[in-house]
Design a protein around this motif. Structure first.
Motif, PDB file in Angstrom:
ATOM      1  N   LEU A   1       0.828  -1.210   0.000  1.00 40.62           N
ATOM      2  CA  LEU A   1       0.000   0.000   0.000  1.00 40.62           C
ATOM      3  C   LEU A   1       0.858   1.254   0.000  1.00 40.62           C
ATOM      4  CD1 LEU A   1      -2.922   0.943   0.042  1.00 40.62           C
ATOM      5  CD2 LEU A   1      -2.839   0.939   2.537  1.00 40.62           C
ATOM      6  N   SER A   2       1.985   1.233   0.704  1.00 41.42           N
ATOM      7  CA  SER A   2       2.847   2.420   0.731  1.00 41.42           C
ATOM      8  C   SER A   2       3.457   2.699  -0.633  1.00 41.42           C
ATOM      9  CB  SER A   2       3.951   2.245   1.781  1.00 41.42           C
ATOM     10  OG  SER A   2       4.905   1.278   1.366  1.00 41.42           O
ATOM     11  N   ARG A   3       3.673   1.642  -1.427  1.00 41.93           N
ATOM     12  CA  ARG A   3       4.178   1.849  -2.783  1.00 41.93           C
ATOM     13  C   ARG A   3       3.068   2.339  -3.714  1.00 41.93           C
ATOM     14  NH1 ARG A   3       6.875  -3.087  -1.611  1.00 41.93           N
ATOM     15  NH2 ARG A   3       5.361  -4.270  -2.842  1.00 41.93           N
ATOM     16  N   LEU A   4       1.849   1.869  -3.476  1.00 37.39           N
ATOM     17  CA  LEU A   4       0.730   2.257  -4.326  1.00 37.39           C
ATOM     18  C   LEU A   4       0.227   3.667  -4.027  1.00 37.39           C
ATOM     19  CD1 LEU A   4      -1.359  -1.065  -4.290  1.00 37.39           C
ATOM     20  CD2 LEU A   4       0.239  -0.272  -6.036  1.00 37.39           C
ATOM     21  N   MET A   5       0.354   4.107  -2.775  1.00 34.84           N
ATOM     22  CA  MET A   5      -0.151   5.420  -2.367  1.00 34.84           C
ATOM     23  C   MET A   5       0.950   6.188  -1.632  1.00 34.84           C
ATOM     24  SD  MET A   5      -4.037   4.436  -1.151  1.00 34.84           S
ATOM     25  CE  MET A   5      -4.641   6.103  -1.429  1.00 34.84           C
ATOM     26  N   PRO A   6       2.032   6.527  -2.310  1.00 39.16           N
ATOM     27  CA  PRO A   6       3.171   7.172  -1.641  1.00 39.16           C
ATOM     28  C   PRO A   6       2.878   8.568  -1.118  1.00 39.16           C
ATOM     29  CG  PRO A   6       3.470   7.190  -4.029  1.00 39.16           C
ATOM     30  CD  PRO A   6       2.283   6.327  -3.757  1.00 39.16           C
ATOM     31  N   GLY A   7       1.805   9.167  -1.578  1.00 37.78           N
ATOM     32  CA  GLY A   7       1.484  10.526  -1.141  1.00 37.78           C
ATOM     33  C   GLY A   7       0.596  10.598   0.085  1.00 37.78           C
ATOM     34  N   GLU A   8       0.207   9.437   0.643  1.00 35.19           N
ATOM     35  CA  GLU A   8      -0.682   9.419   1.810  1.00 35.19           C
ATOM     36  C   GLU A   8       0.135   9.219   3.085  1.00 35.19           C
ATOM     37  OE1 GLU A   8      -3.782  10.013   2.210  1.00 35.19           O
ATOM     38  OE2 GLU A   8      -4.365  10.239   0.112  1.00 35.19           O
ATOM     39  N   PRO A   9       0.270  10.258   3.927  1.00 34.74           N
ATOM     40  CA  PRO A   9       1.125  10.131   5.117  1.00 34.74           C
ATOM     41  C   PRO A   9       0.676   9.063   6.097  1.00 34.74           C
ATOM     42  CG  PRO A   9      -0.145  12.182   5.168  1.00 34.74           C
ATOM     43  CD  PRO A   9      -0.302  11.612   3.801  1.00 34.74           C
ATOM     44  N   GLU A  10      -0.636   8.845   6.216  1.00 36.14           N
ATOM     45  CA  GLU A  10      -1.090   7.865   7.198  1.00 36.14           C
ATOM     46  C   GLU A  10      -0.775   6.436   6.763  1.00 36.14           C
ATOM     47  OE1 GLU A  10      -3.264   7.566  11.034  1.00 36.14           O
ATOM     48  OE2 GLU A  10      -1.487   8.375  10.078  1.00 36.14           O
ATOM     49  N   VAL A  11      -0.638   6.220   5.464  1.00 38.39           N
ATOM     50  CA  VAL A  11      -0.190   4.915   4.981  1.00 38.39           C
ATOM     51  C   VAL A  11       1.231   4.656   5.485  1.00 38.39           C
ATOM     52  CG1 VAL A  11       0.432   3.586   2.924  1.00 38.39           C
ATOM     53  CG2 VAL A  11      -1.685   4.924   2.956  1.00 38.39           C
ATOM     54  N   HIS A  12       2.088   5.669   5.379  1.00 37.88           N
ATOM     55  CA  HIS A  12       3.453   5.530   5.884  1.00 37.88           C
ATOM     56  C   HIS A  12       3.461   5.430   7.413  1.00 37.88           C
ATOM     57  CE1 HIS A  12       5.007   6.172   1.904  1.00 37.88           C
ATOM     58  NE2 HIS A  12       4.415   7.334   1.804  1.00 37.88           N
ATOM     59  N   GLY A  13       2.525   6.116   8.059  1.00 35.86           N
ATOM     60  CA  GLY A  13       2.421   6.023   9.510  1.00 35.86           C
ATOM     61  C   GLY A  13       2.096   4.608   9.957  1.00 35.86           C
ATOM     62  N   LEU A  14       1.154   3.971   9.248  1.00 34.83           N
ATOM     63  CA  LEU A  14       0.815   2.587   9.589  1.00 34.83           C
ATOM     64  C   LEU A  14       1.996   1.658   9.340  1.00 34.83           C
ATOM     65  CD1 LEU A  14      -1.245   0.416  10.423  1.00 34.83           C
ATOM     66  CD2 LEU A  14      -1.864   0.223   7.997  1.00 34.83           C
ATOM     67  N   LEU A  15       2.661   1.828   8.197  1.00 37.37           N
ATOM     68  CA  LEU A  15       3.816   0.982   7.906  1.00 37.37           C
ATOM     69  C   LEU A  15       4.893   1.172   8.970  1.00 37.37           C
ATOM     70  CD1 LEU A  15       5.386  -0.950   6.117  1.00 37.37           C
ATOM     71  CD2 LEU A  15       6.126   1.016   4.746  1.00 37.37           C
ATOM     72  N   ALA A  16       5.123   2.413   9.384  1.00 41.47           N
ATOM     73  CA  ALA A  16       6.119   2.673  10.425  1.00 41.47           C
ATOM     74  C   ALA A  16       5.760   1.961  11.722  1.00 41.47           C
ATOM     75  CB  ALA A  16       6.234   4.179  10.667  1.00 41.47           C
ATOM     76  N   LEU A  17       4.487   2.031  12.089  1.00 43.29           N
ATOM     77  CA  LEU A  17       4.035   1.374  13.320  1.00 43.29           C
ATOM     78  C   LEU A  17       4.275  -0.127  13.257  1.00 43.29           C
ATOM     79  CD1 LEU A  17       2.516   1.253  16.022  1.00 43.29           C
ATOM     80  CD2 LEU A  17       0.376   1.238  14.716  1.00 43.29           C
ATOM     81  N   LEU A  18       3.942  -0.737  12.130  1.00 48.73           N
ATOM     82  CA  LEU A  18       4.096  -2.182  11.997  1.00 48.73           C
ATOM     83  C   LEU A  18       5.566  -2.578  12.002  1.00 48.73           C
ATOM     84  CD1 LEU A  18       1.100  -1.958  11.485  1.00 48.73           C
ATOM     85  CD2 LEU A  18       1.359  -3.389   9.448  1.00 48.73           C
ATOM     86  N   GLU A  19       6.399  -1.824  11.290  1.00 46.93           N
ATOM     87  CA  GLU A  19       7.827  -2.162  11.235  1.00 46.93           C
ATOM     88  C   GLU A  19       8.473  -2.014  12.611  1.00 46.93           C
ATOM     89  OE1 GLU A  19       9.297  -3.519   8.828  1.00 46.93           O
ATOM     90  OE2 GLU A  19       8.620  -2.787   6.879  1.00 46.93           O
ATOM     91  N   LEU A  20       8.182  -0.930  13.302  1.00 44.41           N
ATOM     92  CA  LEU A  20       8.798  -0.683  14.610  1.00 44.41           C
ATOM     93  C   LEU A  20       8.321  -1.684  15.652  1.00 44.41           C
ATOM     94  CD1 LEU A  20       8.596   3.212  14.570  1.00 44.41           C
ATOM     95  CD2 LEU A  20      10.697   1.864  14.608  1.00 44.41           C
ATOM     96  N   THR A  21       7.055  -2.050  15.582  1.00 41.90           N
ATOM     97  CA  THR A  21       6.530  -3.029  16.529  1.00 41.90           C
ATOM     98  C   THR A  21       7.107  -4.419  16.264  1.00 41.90           C
ATOM     99  OG1 THR A  21       4.460  -1.771  16.709  1.00 41.90           O
ATOM    100  CG2 THR A  21       4.433  -4.047  17.481  1.00 41.90           C
ATOM    101  N   ALA A  22       7.129  -4.811  15.000  1.00 38.46           N
ATOM    102  CA  ALA A  22       7.645  -6.133  14.647  1.00 38.46           C
ATOM    103  C   ALA A  22       9.142  -6.252  14.924  1.00 38.46           C
ATOM    104  CB  ALA A  22       7.367  -6.433  13.178  1.00 38.46           C
ATOM    105  N   ALA A  23       9.844  -5.125  14.916  1.00 42.97           N
ATOM    106  CA  ALA A  23      11.291  -5.161  15.178  1.00 42.97           C
ATOM    107  C   ALA A  23      11.597  -5.697  16.575  1.00 42.97           C
ATOM    108  CB  ALA A  23      11.888  -3.765  15.004  1.00 42.97           C
ATOM    109  N   ARG A  24      10.642  -5.606  17.493  1.00 43.51           N
ATOM    110  CA  ARG A  24      10.863  -6.089  18.856  1.00 43.51           C
ATOM    111  C   ARG A  24      10.473  -7.557  19.040  1.00 43.51           C
ATOM    112  NH1 ARG A  24       8.190  -1.060  20.400  1.00 43.51           N
ATOM    113  NH2 ARG A  24       6.546  -2.175  21.512  1.00 43.51           N
TER     114      ARG A  24
END
Length: 434
Positions: free
Chosen positions: A235-258
């Protein structure tokens, strides 16, 4: 068909691998060709079934995705022929197949895919699978099916429900979409923001169940969490202009990193203060922080997912629990509570307040939730209240809270942790009240 590779199990494995990677594009392309989402999903499944028979016997084609798409399109023509001989749609599809069929059967390097059109197809699939006319359960099942490429059996195992239940949800969802005459298209700009929220919430829901399983033996459901991360990246590649898409991806990546430090050798939970932070996935943290920076760069302020990602970043960059910027975490939870108020957000704010200012400052927040009857069927509220009372040196009041949390907790690993906390308080008469 031109075959290569070994027949047998290798062919079946190739089918599964290609389907997982390319299914969304195949279903999307078929939906665009036929104008019928439900038919397209059925056609793709028929092509998959044919591949499971043909590839193990004859070998894997040079262009597996093109093979599947060609079979699906031919099945579409057969379906339209059965519906109405040589109607306009059939004629158009037949001409299209005659003109493009050779290219689709050619090796991968010769296929003339339109990347922009493919992106639109997958994006349209996401919006359709997460359409507001569907129930939450149906959105999750349909998203995992048509965007994630999972089989009904895989979805059933992921959601811990019978396969028949998954199949019924998917069938009902397709009928609902057909009855509502939902077009296969990316919504117009004026509708996209509202509909995007549904897409994001489904991905978040899938990840949440994966990162903290609500039931079963495993604390973390890596299959679900990983699938949600994959969908968020797409989704972040399909909608690069939507900040909340990147916000969700950031949340998932940071959470999964632990994740690597959240469980011990036997799968038992490891509390945040006891985790070996050297085991955290540093590459995942870098990806998450980069996604959060993209969300912030939009200049529109962080949304609910972005704020949660900012909280996760506070944990990710801190060398220890004691060194975490808890005051910033409290402020971020306050902002999140104003933007997306919920009892869970308020409970998390209470935990942050207890770390920043002590348990005495946090207890009134938790008591307010109790008085409001919030989270009545969840183990989260009594487990936090029991922890605060324990830290305040009030074990007689903590015991019934932890005992209630044990009764309400459906996850075996988490329940065992709560039982250990309860046992550590020692015997004693429970306090009056709750």
């Amino acid at each position: 068909m031109t075959g290569q590779g070994s027949p047998g199990p290798a062919g079946r494995e190739a089918v599964a691998a290609v389907w997982r990677i390319e299914s969304a594009r195949i279903v999307g392309a078929l939906a665009r060709y036929t104008g019928d989402f439900a038919l397209a999903e059925d056609l793709a499944q028929e092509a998959l079934a044919e591949a499971l028979v043909t590839w193990p016997r004859e070998g894997v084609p040079r262009n597996p995705a093109g093979w599947l798409l060609t079979v699906g399109r031919r099945r579409a023509i057969d379906a339209f022929r059965r519906r109405a001989a040589l109607d306009e749609r059939y004629a158009a599809l037949a001409r299209d197949l005659d003109e493009g069929g050779a290219a689709l059967a050619a090796p991968a390097g010769e296929v003339r895919w339109d990347p922009d059109q493919i992106d639109d197809d997958v994006l349209a699939l996401m919006f359709i699978a997460c359409h507001p006319v569907l129930s939450r359960e149906s959105r999750v099942a349909l998203t995992l099916r048509v965007v994630g490429g999972l089989t009904s059996d895989e979805i059933a195992r992921a959601l811990l429900v019978p396969t028949a239940t998954v199949q019924a949800r998917i069938t009902r969802a397709k009928k609902t979409l057909g009855a509502a005459r939902v077009p296969f298209a990316v919504p117009p700009a004026e509708e996209r923001a509202a509909r995007l929220g549904s897409v994001l919430s489904v991905i978040y829901l899938i990840f949440t169940e994966g990162s903290s399983a609500s039931s079963g033996r495993d604390l973390i459901r890596f299959d679900l969490a990983g699938e949600a991360q994959r969908l968020a990246r797409v989704l972040s590649r399909l909608m690069p202009g939507e900040p909340e898409v990147h916000g969700l991806l950031a949340l998932l990546e940071l959470t999964a990193a632990r994740f690597p430090a959240r469980t011990g050798p036997d799968g038992e939970p490891v509390l945040l203060e006891d985790q070996d932070r050297r085991r955290w996935d540093r590459a995942g943290i870098r990806r998450g922080r980069a996604a959060l920076a993209r969300a912030e760069a939009a200049g529109r302020g962080l949304g609910a997912y972005g704020l949660q990602a900012a909280i996760a970043e506070c944990h990710a960059v801190a060398p220890s629990v004691a060194a975490t910027d808890w005051e910033r975490v409290v402020l971020l939870y306050e902002a999140l509570g104003r933007l997306a108020p919920s009892p869970v957000v308020e409970l998390n704010r209470a935990v942050a307040v207890s770390m920043a200012q002590g348990p005495a400052a946090a207890l009134p927040i938790v008591d307010g939730l109790v008085a409001a009857g919030a989270l009545a069927d969840s183990h989260l509220l009594p487990s936090v209240r029991g922890e605060l009372l324990t830290r305040l040196g009030r074990p007689a009041e903590a015991r019934p809270e932890l005992a209630r949390a044990v009764r309400l907790c459906a996850n075996e690993r988490e329940r065992a942790l709560l039982e250990r906390k309860l046992h550590a308080l020692g015997p004693g008469e429970p306090a009056p009240g709750r």
